[in-house]
Design an enzyme around this catalytic site. Sequence first.
Site, PDB file in Angstrom:
ATOM      1  N   CYS A  19      -5.452 -60.504  62.076  1.00 24.93           N
ATOM      2  CA  CYS A  19      -5.593 -61.837  61.671  1.00 24.93           C
ATOM      3  C   CYS A  19      -6.716 -61.746  60.401  1.00 24.93           C
ATOM      4  CB  CYS A  19      -5.969 -62.687  62.679  1.00 24.93           C
ATOM      5  SG  CYS A  19      -6.739 -64.405  62.256  1.00 24.93           S
ATOM      6  N   CYS A  27     -13.007 -66.910  62.743  1.00 24.31           N
ATOM      7  CA  CYS A  27     -12.392 -67.847  63.879  1.00 24.31           C
ATOM      8  C   CYS A  27     -12.459 -66.786  65.004  1.00 24.31           C
ATOM      9  CB  CYS A  27     -10.820 -68.261  63.705  1.00 24.31           C
ATOM     10  SG  CYS A  27     -10.155 -68.850  65.087  1.00 24.31           S
ATOM     11  N   CYS A  30      -8.906 -66.279  69.542  1.00 22.86           N
ATOM     12  CA  CYS A  30      -8.065 -65.108  69.758  1.00 22.86           C
ATOM     13  C   CYS A  30      -9.183 -63.837  70.040  1.00 22.86           C
ATOM     14  CB  CYS A  30      -7.028 -64.636  69.006  1.00 22.86           C
ATOM     15  SG  CYS A  30      -5.944 -66.048  68.519  1.00 22.86           S
ATOM     16  N   CYS A 103      -2.466 -70.137  60.763  1.00 29.81           N
ATOM     17  CA  CYS A 103      -2.790 -69.379  61.847  1.00 29.81           C
ATOM     18  C   CYS A 103      -1.435 -68.633  62.247  1.00 29.81           C
ATOM     19  CB  CYS A 103      -3.445 -70.298  62.752  1.00 29.81           C
ATOM     20  SG  CYS A 103      -3.436 -69.709  64.485  1.00 29.81           S
ATOM     21  N   GLN A 226       2.976 -77.181  79.198  1.00 37.37           N
ATOM     22  CA  GLN A 226       2.544 -75.984  78.932  1.00 37.37           C
ATOM     23  C   GLN A 226       2.483 -75.449  77.479  1.00 37.37           C
ATOM     24  OE1 GLN A 226       1.808 -74.421  81.793  1.00 37.37           O
ATOM     25  NE2 GLN A 226       2.779 -75.607  83.592  1.00 37.37           N
ATOM     26  N   ASN A 330       1.085 -77.182  91.064  1.00 36.20           N
ATOM     27  CA  ASN A 330       0.796 -76.637  89.692  1.00 36.20           C
ATOM     28  C   ASN A 330      -0.605 -77.489  89.308  1.00 36.20           C
ATOM     29  OD1 ASN A 330       2.186 -76.621  86.426  1.00 36.20           O
ATOM     30  ND2 ASN A 330       0.710 -75.099  87.230  1.00 36.20           N
ATOM     31  N   CYS A 357      -2.948 -71.590  86.588  1.00 38.36           N
ATOM     32  CA  CYS A 357      -3.597 -71.048  85.356  1.00 38.36           C
ATOM     33  C   CYS A 357      -5.096 -70.575  85.720  1.00 38.36           C
ATOM     34  CB  CYS A 357      -3.764 -71.894  84.243  1.00 38.36           C
ATOM     35  SG  CYS A 357      -4.911 -73.281  84.568  1.00 38.36           S
TER      36      CYS A 357
HETATM   37  C1  LIG Z   1      -1.424 -77.716  85.095  1.00 39.26           C
HETATM   38  S1  LIG Z   1      -0.593 -79.550  84.727  1.00 39.26           S
HETATM   39  C2  LIG Z   1       1.005 -79.168  85.373  1.00 39.26           C
HETATM   40  C3  LIG Z   1       2.183 -80.059  85.052  1.00 39.26           C
HETATM   41  C4  LIG Z   1       3.553 -79.573  85.238  1.00 39.26           C
HETATM   42  N1  LIG Z   1       3.621 -78.991  86.660  1.00 39.26           N
HETATM   43  C5  LIG Z   1       4.007 -78.793  84.266  1.00 39.26           C
HETATM   44  O1  LIG Z   1       4.577 -77.816  84.501  1.00 39.26           O
HETATM   45  O2  LIG Z   1       4.050 -79.425  83.047  1.00 39.26           O
HETATM   46  C6  LIG Z   1      -1.496 -80.132  85.956  1.00 39.26           C
HETATM   47  C7  LIG Z   1      -0.828 -81.583  86.103  1.00 39.26           C
HETATM   48  O3  LIG Z   1      -1.783 -82.260  87.087  1.00 39.26           O
HETATM   49  C8  LIG Z   1      -2.117 -83.578  86.836  1.00 39.26           C
HETATM   50  N2  LIG Z   1      -3.061 -84.155  87.846  1.00 39.26           N
HETATM   51  C9  LIG Z   1      -4.478 -83.746  87.761  1.00 39.26           C
HETATM   52  N3  LIG Z   1      -4.881 -84.246  88.620  1.00 39.26           N
HETATM   53  C10 LIG Z   1      -4.083 -84.593  89.934  1.00 39.26           C
HETATM   54  C11 LIG Z   1      -3.968 -85.362  90.909  1.00 39.26           C
HETATM   55  N4  LIG Z   1      -5.262 -85.543  91.793  1.00 39.26           N
HETATM   56  N5  LIG Z   1      -3.146 -85.605  91.539  1.00 39.26           N
HETATM   57  C12 LIG Z   1      -1.895 -85.310  90.956  1.00 39.26           C
HETATM   58  N6  LIG Z   1      -1.509 -84.980  89.693  1.00 39.26           N
HETATM   59  C13 LIG Z   1      -2.777 -84.852  89.030  1.00 39.26           C
HETATM   60  C14 LIG Z   1      -2.251 -83.769  85.601  1.00 39.26           C
HETATM   61  O4  LIG Z   1      -2.134 -84.861  84.997  1.00 39.26           O
HETATM   62  C15 LIG Z   1      -1.535 -82.704  84.818  1.00 39.26           C
HETATM   63  O5  LIG Z   1      -0.118 -83.331  84.628  1.00 39.26           O
END
Ligand SMILES: C[S@@+](CC[C@H](N)C(=O)[O-])C[C@H]1O[C@@H](n2cnc3c(N)ncnc32)[C@H](O)[C@@H]1O
Length: 399
Positions: A19, A27, A30, A103, A226, A330, A357
Site C-alpha cells: 500500500c 495511513c 492496516c 484504498c 460485520q 455475540n 470479537c
Molecule cells: C457484535 S454485534 C452482533 C450483531 C449480530 N449478531 C450480527 O451478527 O450482526 C452486537 C450487537 O449487540 C447489540 N447490543 C449491545 N448491547 C446490547 C444489550 N445490552 N442487549 C442486547 N443487545 C445489545 C448491538 O446493538 C449490536 O447489534
Amino acid sequence: MMPATSLTLAPTGVGRLHCHHFDAGSCHSCALIETPYRQQVSDKESWCREILAEAAPQLWLPSFVDGMAEFRNRAKLAVGGSAGQVTLGILDQEFHGVDLRDCGIQSEAIRAVTPIIADFLDATGLEPYDVSARRGELKFVHVTAAPSGDLMIRFVVRTQHGLDVLRSHRTALFDAVPTATVVSVNRLPEHKAVLEGSEEEMLRGESLRMNLDRVDLHLRPQSFFQTNTDVAIGLYNQVAAWVDSVAADNLWDLYCGVGGFALYCADSSRHVTGVEVSEQAIESAKISAGELGIDARFLVGDATEFAEEHLGGRAGDPAGLERPDCVIVNPPRRGIGARLSTALEDSDFEHIVYSSCNPVSLAKDLARMPSYTVEQARIFDMFPHTKHLEVAVLLRRRQ
Ligand SMILES: C[S@@+](CC[C@H](N)C(=O)[O-])C[C@H]1O[C@@H](n2cnc3c(N)ncnc32)[C@H](O)[C@@H]1O
C-alpha cells in the site's frame, strides 16, 4: 494517481498487500500490512490460543480465512480538503485530509463509487468541516456495499444548512449512482470525536438488502453489520452447523443485531428467538424472517435482562419462550459480562455458542462459566492487517 495497492499473493497465501499510503506514512490503519498475510494469521492464532489457554478448547478448527484485499463492506470516510476539492479518507495529525479513495481493502463497489461521491460533494460547494476552526459542514461519508453491488451512502454534516444543500442536490447523486438504493444525511452538530449523530433524514430508500448466500439481511443506517461479508457468511454457516450438530429445537440468539445467526439457524422444526437493543435492527430482522417464511421471534430488549427473566423457561410462559437448548451470544467488545455469564452458568442450558470479537473479554466470561466445556473453537479473520479477529466457540454443559 498511483494505485494504492498491489497484490502479491501466491496460491498458498504467503503474499502481502502493498500500500503506497502505508509506505508514505500517510495511513497506518492496516498496522500489520507489512507482515506476510499467512504470518499474520498464524500470529493471531498463537495469541488467541494463549488467551484462551485456561478454557482449553478440545478442538481448534482450521482458521477461516478469505481474501486479504477488497474485503471491507463498509467505509467510514472523513471529509477533508476544501470546498470544490474534497478529500475522502482520513485526517492526519494536523487534521488535513488524506485521500484514500483507492484504498485496497475496500470492496470494489466502494472503490468505484468513492470518486463519484467526491465529485458530487465538489459540485455542492459545501465546505468540509475544519476540526481546528470548528467551521464548515461535511464531516464524514459512510458507504456500505451489498454483495449485489447495491450501496447505502450516508453523509454526516454539521448543520441543517448542510442537510438542505445535500437534499437539494440529491437527484444528481441518484443519477450518478443508480446502485445507491439507500441515501441519507445524518446531523452531528457537536464537536465530538464520534462518527455520527442520532438524527438521520432518509433521502432515498430505507434499508440496504444484504444478499448473503442463504439469507437476505436488511441494514438500516445505524444498524450493526460485520465488516467483512465473506467472513461473516463463513461465521454464520459455522454456527448454523454447530446448532444443527447439537440438534437444538429451541434457540436463543442474544445480541442478534439484524438477525444473521438466528436466520441462518432457523428451520421448520426449530423455534428461534432473537433479542437486541436496537429497535431498527429488530424491525429489519422481522422483515428477513417474513421473507424467508420462518418461525422466528425477534424482540427488542437487553440481553441480560431477557435471560434473567426467562431463565429456566416455563411451558406456557406469557411470551411463549420455552427453555432453550442452545443459546448464541455475540456481544460487543466488552463481552457478556458478569451478570449474563452467571445467569448462563446457573441455567441448565445444554449448549452455548459464543462469538466474540475480543478474546480477552471472552476468556473472562468463560472463566465465569466453569460448568461448560469448550468443545470446539474457530478463528475467523474478519479484520486482516490488524490485530483484531473474531473467534467462535461451542460450549457443552459438563455432565
Ligand atoms: C457484535 S454485534 C452482533 C450483531 C449480530 N449478531 C450480527 O451478527 O450482526 C452486537 C450487537 O449487540 C447489540 N447490543 C449491545 N448491547 C446490547 C444489550 N445490552 N442487549 C442486547 N443487545 C445489545 C448491538 O446493538 C449490536 O447489534
